[in-house]
Design a protein around this motif. Structure first.
Motif, PDB file in Angstrom:
ATOM      1  N   GLY A   7       0.981  -1.223  -0.069  1.00  7.17           N
ATOM      2  CA  GLY A   7      -0.096   0.128  -0.225  1.00  7.17           C
ATOM      3  C   GLY A   7       0.873   1.300  -0.046  1.00  7.17           C
ATOM      4  N   PRO A   8       0.331   2.445   0.241  1.00  7.64           N
ATOM      5  CA  PRO A   8       1.269   3.633   0.192  1.00  7.64           C
ATOM      6  C   PRO A   8       2.179   3.544   1.349  1.00  7.64           C
ATOM      7  CG  PRO A   8      -1.245   4.048   0.894  1.00  7.64           C
ATOM      8  CD  PRO A   8      -0.979   2.634   0.348  1.00  7.64           C
ATOM      9  N   THR A   9       3.211   4.126   0.993  1.00 12.26           N
ATOM     10  CA  THR A   9       4.300   4.127   2.069  1.00 12.26           C
ATOM     11  C   THR A   9       4.492   5.542   2.459  1.00 12.26           C
ATOM     12  OG1 THR A   9       5.884   4.386   0.291  1.00 12.26           O
ATOM     13  CG2 THR A   9       5.504   2.252   0.766  1.00 12.26           C
ATOM     14  N   GLU A  10       3.876   6.679   1.813  1.00 11.38           N
ATOM     15  CA  GLU A  10       4.106   8.053   2.248  1.00 11.38           C
ATOM     16  C   GLU A  10       2.775   8.376   2.836  1.00 11.38           C
ATOM     17  OE1 GLU A  10       6.561   9.752   2.868  1.00 11.38           O
ATOM     18  OE2 GLU A  10       8.107   8.127   1.870  1.00 11.38           O
ATOM     19  N   PRO A  11       2.605   9.229   3.894  1.00  9.05           N
ATOM     20  CA  PRO A  11       1.497   9.900   4.211  1.00  9.05           C
ATOM     21  C   PRO A  11       0.659  10.356   3.373  1.00  9.05           C
ATOM     22  CG  PRO A  11       3.145  10.079   5.907  1.00  9.05           C
ATOM     23  CD  PRO A  11       3.814   9.553   4.724  1.00  9.05           C
ATOM     24  N   THR A  12      -0.754  10.746   3.125  1.00  7.47           N
ATOM     25  CA  THR A  12      -1.300  11.249   2.133  1.00  7.47           C
ATOM     26  C   THR A  12      -1.541  12.693   2.888  1.00  7.47           C
ATOM     27  OG1 THR A  12      -3.440  10.632   3.271  1.00  7.47           O
ATOM     28  CG2 THR A  12      -2.568   9.297   1.209  1.00  7.47           C
ATOM     29  N   THR A  13      -2.369  13.693   2.334  1.00  6.01           N
ATOM     30  CA  THR A  13      -2.406  15.000   3.092  1.00  6.01           C
ATOM     31  C   THR A  13      -3.513  14.836   4.093  1.00  6.01           C
ATOM     32  OG1 THR A  13      -1.902  16.004   0.769  1.00  6.01           O
ATOM     33  CG2 THR A  13      -3.106  17.543   2.636  1.00  6.01           C
ATOM     34  N   ALA A  14      -3.315  15.363   5.306  1.00  5.13           N
ATOM     35  CA  ALA A  14      -4.085  15.510   6.494  1.00  5.13           C
ATOM     36  C   ALA A  14      -5.506  16.115   5.903  1.00  5.13           C
ATOM     37  CB  ALA A  14      -3.593  16.141   7.705  1.00  5.13           C
ATOM     38  N   PRO A  15      -6.499  15.517   6.231  1.00  2.00           N
ATOM     39  CA  PRO A  15      -7.853  16.344   5.909  1.00  2.00           C
ATOM     40  C   PRO A  15      -7.910  17.596   6.649  1.00  2.00           C
ATOM     41  CG  PRO A  15      -8.101  14.637   7.540  1.00  2.00           C
ATOM     42  CD  PRO A  15      -6.681  14.554   7.074  1.00  2.00           C
ATOM     43  N   ALA A  16      -9.143  18.266   6.159  1.00  2.00           N
ATOM     44  CA  ALA A  16      -9.215  19.660   6.887  1.00  2.00           C
ATOM     45  C   ALA A  16      -9.679  19.364   8.219  1.00  2.00           C
ATOM     46  CB  ALA A  16     -10.448  20.295   6.114  1.00  2.00           C
ATOM     47  N   PRO A  17      -9.673  20.538   8.962  1.00  5.03           N
ATOM     48  CA  PRO A  17      -9.793  20.637  10.618  1.00  5.03           C
ATOM     49  C   PRO A  17     -11.388  19.778  10.684  1.00  5.03           C
ATOM     50  CG  PRO A  17      -8.894  22.716   9.895  1.00  5.03           C
ATOM     51  CD  PRO A  17      -9.185  21.847   8.608  1.00  5.03           C
ATOM     52  N   GLU A  18     -11.523  19.134  11.854  1.00  7.80           N
ATOM     53  CA  GLU A  18     -12.684  18.500  12.119  1.00  7.80           C
ATOM     54  C   GLU A  18     -13.787  19.193  11.972  1.00  7.80           C
ATOM     55  OE1 GLU A  18     -11.158  20.177  16.077  1.00  7.80           O
ATOM     56  OE2 GLU A  18     -10.259  19.338  14.155  1.00  7.80           O
ATOM     57  N   PRO A  19     -15.101  19.003  11.856  1.00  5.12           N
ATOM     58  CA  PRO A  19     -16.400  19.746  11.705  1.00  5.12           C
ATOM     59  C   PRO A  19     -16.339  20.631  12.671  1.00  5.12           C
ATOM     60  CG  PRO A  19     -16.772  17.424  11.295  1.00  5.12           C
ATOM     61  CD  PRO A  19     -15.471  17.427  11.754  1.00  5.12           C
ATOM     62  N   GLY A  62      -4.859   8.564   8.628  1.00  2.44           N
ATOM     63  CA  GLY A  62      -4.234   7.844   9.789  1.00  2.44           C
ATOM     64  C   GLY A  62      -3.542   6.452   9.313  1.00  2.44           C
ATOM     65  N   GLN A  63      -4.165   5.633   8.616  1.00  6.29           N
ATOM     66  CA  GLN A  63      -3.712   4.695   8.122  1.00  6.29           C
ATOM     67  C   GLN A  63      -2.469   4.646   7.360  1.00  6.29           C
ATOM     68  OE1 GLN A  63      -5.638   2.417   4.765  1.00  6.29           O
ATOM     69  NE2 GLN A  63      -5.244   0.389   5.836  1.00  6.29           N
ATOM     70  N   ALA A  64      -2.462   5.790   6.527  1.00  2.51           N
ATOM     71  CA  ALA A  64      -1.139   6.074   5.933  1.00  2.51           C
ATOM     72  C   ALA A  64       0.086   6.462   6.568  1.00  2.51           C
ATOM     73  CB  ALA A  64      -1.424   7.249   4.867  1.00  2.51           C
ATOM     74  N   VAL A  65      -0.419   7.206   7.608  1.00  2.00           N
ATOM     75  CA  VAL A  65       0.880   7.801   8.592  1.00  2.00           C
ATOM     76  C   VAL A  65       1.427   6.822   9.437  1.00  2.00           C
ATOM     77  CG1 VAL A  65       1.083   9.120  10.684  1.00  2.00           C
ATOM     78  CG2 VAL A  65      -0.012  10.079   8.480  1.00  2.00           C
ATOM     79  N   VAL A  66       0.438   5.826   9.898  1.00  2.00           N
ATOM     80  CA  VAL A  66       0.758   4.860  11.062  1.00  2.00           C
ATOM     81  C   VAL A  66       1.415   3.484  10.053  1.00  2.00           C
ATOM     82  CG1 VAL A  66       0.129   3.228  12.679  1.00  2.00           C
ATOM     83  CG2 VAL A  66      -1.042   5.468  12.536  1.00  2.00           C
ATOM     84  N   SER A  67       0.931   3.226   8.883  1.00  2.00           N
ATOM     85  CA  SER A  67       1.456   2.080   8.331  1.00  2.00           C
ATOM     86  C   SER A  67       2.882   2.556   7.915  1.00  2.00           C
ATOM     87  CB  SER A  67       0.391   1.589   7.199  1.00  2.00           C
ATOM     88  OG  SER A  67       0.366   2.701   6.328  1.00  2.00           O
ATOM     89  N   ALA A  68       3.050   3.678   7.468  1.00  2.00           N
ATOM     90  CA  ALA A  68       4.436   4.082   6.881  1.00  2.00           C
ATOM     91  C   ALA A  68       5.308   4.155   7.882  1.00  2.00           C
ATOM     92  CB  ALA A  68       4.402   5.569   6.244  1.00  2.00           C
ATOM     93  N   ALA A  69       4.849   4.520   9.269  1.00  2.00           N
ATOM     94  CA  ALA A  69       5.861   4.651  10.550  1.00  2.00           C
ATOM     95  C   ALA A  69       6.177   2.820  10.961  1.00  2.00           C
ATOM     96  CB  ALA A  69       5.401   5.025  11.551  1.00  2.00           C
ATOM     97  N   GLY A  85      10.574  -2.891   8.638  1.00  2.00           N
ATOM     98  CA  GLY A  85      10.956  -3.228   7.321  1.00  2.00           C
ATOM     99  C   GLY A  85      10.307  -4.253   6.564  1.00  2.00           C
ATOM    100  N   GLN A  86       9.147  -4.208   7.061  1.00  2.00           N
ATOM    101  CA  GLN A  86       8.003  -5.095   6.498  1.00  2.00           C
ATOM    102  C   GLN A  86       6.916  -4.073   6.302  1.00  2.00           C
ATOM    103  OE1 GLN A  86       7.077  -8.177   9.124  1.00  2.00           O
ATOM    104  NE2 GLN A  86       8.904  -9.291   8.872  1.00  2.00           N
ATOM    105  N   ASP A  87       6.091  -4.230   5.092  1.00  2.00           N
ATOM    106  CA  ASP A  87       4.829  -3.359   4.611  1.00  2.00           C
ATOM    107  C   ASP A  87       3.721  -3.703   5.900  1.00  2.00           C
ATOM    108  OD1 ASP A  87       3.041  -1.935   3.540  1.00  2.00           O
ATOM    109  OD2 ASP A  87       2.828  -3.204   1.739  1.00  2.00           O
ATOM    110  N   ALA A  88       3.326  -2.826   6.443  1.00  2.00           N
ATOM    111  CA  ALA A  88       2.303  -2.587   7.524  1.00  2.00           C
ATOM    112  C   ALA A  88       1.028  -2.477   6.959  1.00  2.00           C
ATOM    113  CB  ALA A  88       2.594  -2.081   8.676  1.00  2.00           C
TER     114      ALA A  88
END
Length: 416
Positions: A13-25, A317-324, A330-333
């Protein structure tokens, strides 16, 4: 594009975080949405999906109801069935459910137990479940089958299987002795959306009763109910943010009069759904507050906005945490599912962590104590996962902090 089926191995899957969404409602006065909840500001809250979180205003509404109950018990309990009936009809309207087929139950597991206890299985019947099933629900299916002197068949559906493959595997398990099929709508351990509507339709054509555990569906899905299911149950205390102890059961017309509450009451001689409006001296303020909670969040934030925001934040969140996690191990999370569901996403844990449900629950408790982070850890097919879940009060910084502090903690724990 061809969908790639996943096994218990994490998929690329993606290894770099995507752009954070706009602030919460934001509220009308510009305050952040998190101010609506009484959650501890010194903790990170990334596990709304397990127990939910009740907004301050909803807790106040429920407290007022309890004050009325204690001020005049005779008056309260004498009028309670009518109050429950009105709340039931309102809840059905808000969730677009059939009013005549909808009743309150304490939680999804209780609703599933109603189905197991009420829908008689023929002697020697087989009950079909899947390997994604929630533990308590599968236990109930086993007891129901045992009472009939029957069996339980567990269908293995690979993580990330296509809708067609899932349907084929499940329907292939239906045989001449199959009397009931039990399905998850959104699975607890794997955050997987099952094609329950089409499977239930086909099973009903084969003469098999279908019971759907939709514990995570209300609020997450704009249309949470599965009309083709004989019985569908959904929790209101999770994403819908009602007080704990509130859920709904929806039954097809053909089976409604077979369903009875788990505890007998003076309403037992009434027809469905009225027989479910009685609860003895139980505190049913959670039922009465449930439609208020759903309507309240719609008024102050809007359910479409909540669903859009939490889905975008879950992706981030998935992108950020899985990248870290991938960098640290050393394994794709990253775990790719065919249908990522609303606010839920999976991250593969380092090998050796969460390989059983007990181990996963232990991680949940230990990381809260050590780091002040509320997170869910699950186990599926011998592999551990982190199940992130968001709501309107969750922000990008919560996931970033998890990546910065929890990921190293988890990697270290895997080597101990």
């Amino acid at each position: 594009m061809t969908e790639r089926a996943a096994s218990t191995e994490p998929t690329t899957g993606p290894t770099e975080p995507t752009t954070a969404p706009a602030p919460e409602p934001l509220l009308v006065d510009g305050a952040p949405a998190e101010t609506l909840w009484p959650l501890d500001p010194d903790q990170r809250h990334l596990n709304h999906g397990s127990f939910g979180a009740v907004p301050n205003r909803v807790l106040e509404y429920q407290a007022d109801l309890r004050d009325s109950m204690e001020a005049s018990p005779i008056g309260w309990f004498g009028q309670l069935p009518d109050r429950v009936n009105a709340a039931r009809a309102q809840m059905a309207d808000l969730l677009h459910l059939p009013a005549g087929g909808t009743v309150f139950v304490p939680n999804a597991s209780a609703g599933m137990s109603v189905a197991y206890a009420s829908l008689a299985l023929p002697r020697g019947a087989d009950v079909v479940v899947t390997n994604h099933g929630y533990g308590a629900v599968v236990q109930g299916a086993r007891r129901a089958a045992a009472r009939a002197g029957g069996t339980v068949t567990v269908v293995d559906v690979p993580l990330g299987a296509s809708d067609d493959d899932a349907e084929t595997a499940i329907l292939a398990a239906i045989g001449s002795r199959t009397a009931m099929l039990v399905l998850d709508h959104i699975t607890s351990a794997t955050a997987t959306l099952f094609p329950v509507q089409r499977i239930c339709r086909r099973a009903r054509e084969l003469g098999v009763l279908t019971v759907v555990d939709g514990a995570h569906s209300p609020g997450v899905l704009a249309q949470p109910w599965t009309p083709e299911a004989d019985v569908w149950v959904g929790n209101l205390h999770k994403f819908a943010c009602a007080p704990r102890g509130s859920a709904v059961l929806v039954a097809r017309e053909e089976v409604r009069q077979d369903l009875f509450p788990l505890v007998d009451s003076w309403g037992g001689t009434l027809a469905f759904p009225e027989r479910f409006n009685f609860g003895g001296t139980d505190d049913l303020t959670s039922y009465l507050a449930a439609p208020f909670a759903y309507d309240y969040l719609d008024q102050v934030l809007g359910w479409t906005a909540i669903r859009t925001y939490t889905g975008e934040l879950a992706d981030y969140g998935q992108a950020v945490v899985s990248a870290a996690m991938s960098e640290a191990t050393g394994q794709d999370a990253h775990v790719s599912l065919r249908h990522p569901v609303g606010p839920y996403r999976l991250i593969a844990l380092p090998r050796g962590l969460g390989h059983t449900r007990e181990d996963a629950d232990r991680l949940r408790d230990e990381i809260l104590q050590a780091l002040g982070i509320e997170a869910a850890f699950t186990s599926f097919d011998g592999r551990g996962y982190c199940r992130l879940s968001t709501h309107a009060y969750t922000v990008a910084a919560d996931h970033e902090d998890f990546a910065a502090r929890a990921v190293p903690w988890l990697v270290e724990a895997a080597h101990q």
